[in-house]
Design a protein around this motif. Sequence first.
Motif, mmCIF file in Angstrom:
data_model
loop_
_atom_site.group_PDB
_atom_site.id
_atom_site.type_symbol
_atom_site.label_atom_id
_atom_site.label_comp_id
_atom_site.label_asym_id
_atom_site.label_seq_id
_atom_site.Cartn_x
_atom_site.Cartn_y
_atom_site.Cartn_z
ATOM 1 N N ARG A 1 0.826 -1.209 0.000
ATOM 2 C CA ARG A 1 0.000 0.000 0.000
ATOM 3 C C ARG A 1 0.860 1.260 0.000
ATOM 4 O O ARG A 1 0.575 2.234 -0.725
ATOM 5 N N GLU B 1 0.725 4.068 -2.926
ATOM 6 C CA GLU B 1 0.346 5.451 -2.641
ATOM 7 C C GLU B 1 1.430 6.433 -3.090
ATOM 8 O O GLU B 1 1.125 7.523 -3.600
ATOM 9 N N LYS B 2 2.665 6.020 -2.920
ATOM 10 C CA LYS B 2 3.772 6.881 -3.349
ATOM 11 C C LYS B 2 3.749 7.057 -4.868
ATOM 12 O O LYS B 2 3.992 8.165 -5.384
ATOM 13 N N LEU C 1 1.017 6.706 -6.900
ATOM 14 C CA LEU C 1 -0.199 7.374 -7.354
ATOM 15 C C LEU C 1 -0.306 8.809 -6.849
ATOM 16 O O LEU C 1 -1.003 9.638 -7.434
ATOM 17 N N GLY C 2 0.341 9.081 -5.718
ATOM 18 C CA GLY C 2 0.283 10.418 -5.163
ATOM 19 C C GLY C 2 -0.981 10.718 -4.380
ATOM 20 O O GLY C 2 -1.320 11.889 -4.169
ATOM 21 N N HIS C 3 -1.711 9.690 -4.002
ATOM 22 C CA HIS C 3 -2.895 9.899 -3.157
ATOM 23 C C HIS C 3 -3.114 8.680 -2.272
ATOM 24 O O HIS C 3 -2.522 7.620 -2.477
ATOM 25 N N THR C 4 -3.975 8.831 -1.278
ATOM 26 C CA THR C 4 -4.251 7.761 -0.328
ATOM 27 C C THR C 4 -5.067 6.652 -0.991
ATOM 28 O O THR C 4 -5.975 6.918 -1.791
ATOM 29 N N VAL C 5 -4.731 5.416 -0.645
ATOM 30 C CA VAL C 5 -5.474 4.248 -1.132
ATOM 31 C C VAL C 5 -6.243 3.657 0.051
ATOM 32 O O VAL C 5 -5.700 3.523 1.147
ATOM 33 N N ASP D 1 -8.637 2.000 -6.952
ATOM 34 C CA ASP D 1 -9.859 2.703 -6.574
ATOM 35 C C ASP D 1 -11.036 1.755 -6.332
ATOM 36 O O ASP D 1 -12.105 2.196 -5.916
ATOM 37 N N GLN E 1 -4.243 6.128 -15.677
ATOM 38 C CA GLN E 1 -4.694 7.149 -14.735
ATOM 39 C C GLN E 1 -6.179 7.500 -14.895
ATOM 40 O O GLN E 1 -6.599 8.612 -14.563
ATOM 41 N N ASP F 1 -9.924 6.888 -13.511
ATOM 42 C CA ASP F 1 -10.461 6.355 -12.264
ATOM 43 C C ASP F 1 -11.277 5.090 -12.533
ATOM 44 O O ASP F 1 -11.813 4.891 -13.627
#
Length: 541
Positions: A192, A196-197, A199-203, A232, A275, A277
């Motif tokens: 995880r 996240e690193k 994608l640049g957002h929280t999973v 997602d 990328q 969603d």
Amino acid sequence: MLAAEVIIPQMFTAYAEDLGYLKTNGLHHFQYLCDACGQHFSAAWGRKPNSMRWYEKGDTFYCPHCNFKHDEHVVRTDRNVLIPKEARLRVKIYQKAVDFEVYCQTVQFRDVLHTFDVKYKETWRFDVATQTVTLRRYENNQKIETLEVGNPFVLQALNQSILGFFQSYSLGTANHRPELVKLLKVLRHAVREKLEKKLGHTVAPMHTSSGQWYGCFLTPLFNLAYRFTLPDAPNLPVVYREAQGDIEKYWRQHGIVTGQERWLMDVVIGHTKSQVDFLTALAKAYSLPNKPVVRRILGANPFTAGLLARAFYLCTNYDYGIRLYETLKAMQISNRHYFFNDDVYNFLREMKHAYGEAGVVQLVECAPVLDLFDSVRLYHQLNEKNRQIVQSGQIKLKELHDWMAFNHRLQTHVNVKFKVPEHIVRRLSMQTDRLKFFLPKESVELLQAGTSLHNCVASYGRDMKDNSRWVVLVADDKGKLAACLEVRGKEVVQAKIDRNKPVREDPKLHAEVLAWAKEAKLEIKTTDLKVTTEETVSLAG
């Protein structure tokens, strides 16, 4: 970097192969390898390992060589399957990947009272750069298979991985559960964090419980691979903790065609790696309108995409599509039929040309009343002429089933003319102000009467031909059939209205039938008509 490691020195106390019922003595045999002394033996007693079924002598057994007592930590498998004797599990973290490595010394049954030792390794690699998960398997340092894991419609990893032996009856699970839980947690957090690193957002959390069918590792690992590939997406539904047959049943209930869905999910995975969603990728791959209601449905359960796609293929109108989906969803859950078999789907497609999208929705929403499933069966048995009439839309939708039922029977019906004696015709035929009592002149009239009144009066053709009994049909002043009566000699033995209900349930019709019987000098011999003692004497007099 080595992030976690668990060493398991012993997986089971004994290994067993079910040899079945041997012809020599008719008893159920197993062959065993005792882990305590390394000796082989066979027996026809004890319980079947990993099962609630018991055999001849209780639920435990002793090794005849070393007298070791074997009970719950015994594994049964088939011939040529690798069974882990000891294992070493490792989580390794690299700059752009996380590996979960499994090393095992295994045993394999290849013959009676003989086993082979094989070195086995498998690696689950979570490649962050490509956002891909692969399972590589090795025997004696030779790679035997590489599988890509992440598509929820490809279950090979659940069946091929040696981790399936980490069951509740395994010593490895029973004695090392806290360590195994911690190992999984380290793996999950490492995957995880890397994702996240990138994608640049929280999973969202990727944890799911293991259930009991696939052991303590495989369901969490399969879900982790799915979520790594589709960040997602929600976690897999709980049915993925069950047997493959239950998972496939769940797919069928959601209108999922496995081969097609496997390909479509690969398309979704491709979109998400670009990328896009997850919900947009689903809508795009399945050609669904990317609107709020559709996104809400997919967000709650992505596995409804197949059902939504079928609904919107049949109904391009958005409101009709949503109505159709909601009805199909309810039917799939409650009905013993799986709605989207090819026959039903093709029938609805053809009915769309005849009755439009509104007609398709009505057929599904009113399926019990309109006898949808029986209509599908009848439609595919109609001859070309009758099918073209249905396709033309000439038949009212509410009359469609009955029309097809009648014409289906008519296709194979051999018409027979009746020769009822004239004095019988005169006696039983009658015209009143409201009703007409008459005898059919040919068997096709009985067929039509059976269809109109939903009964089996069509089967009385031979009796009418032989004059062993007579059917009297009763029609109202508009020509609509109201009842059918059976007469034997001078007796009324049946009097039925629609769906074989007795005539006595219609008071006005009942009185007129009694008046007809009196005029024809017939005796009432059926409970379908209710008469007093005085009326019985009057009718017979």
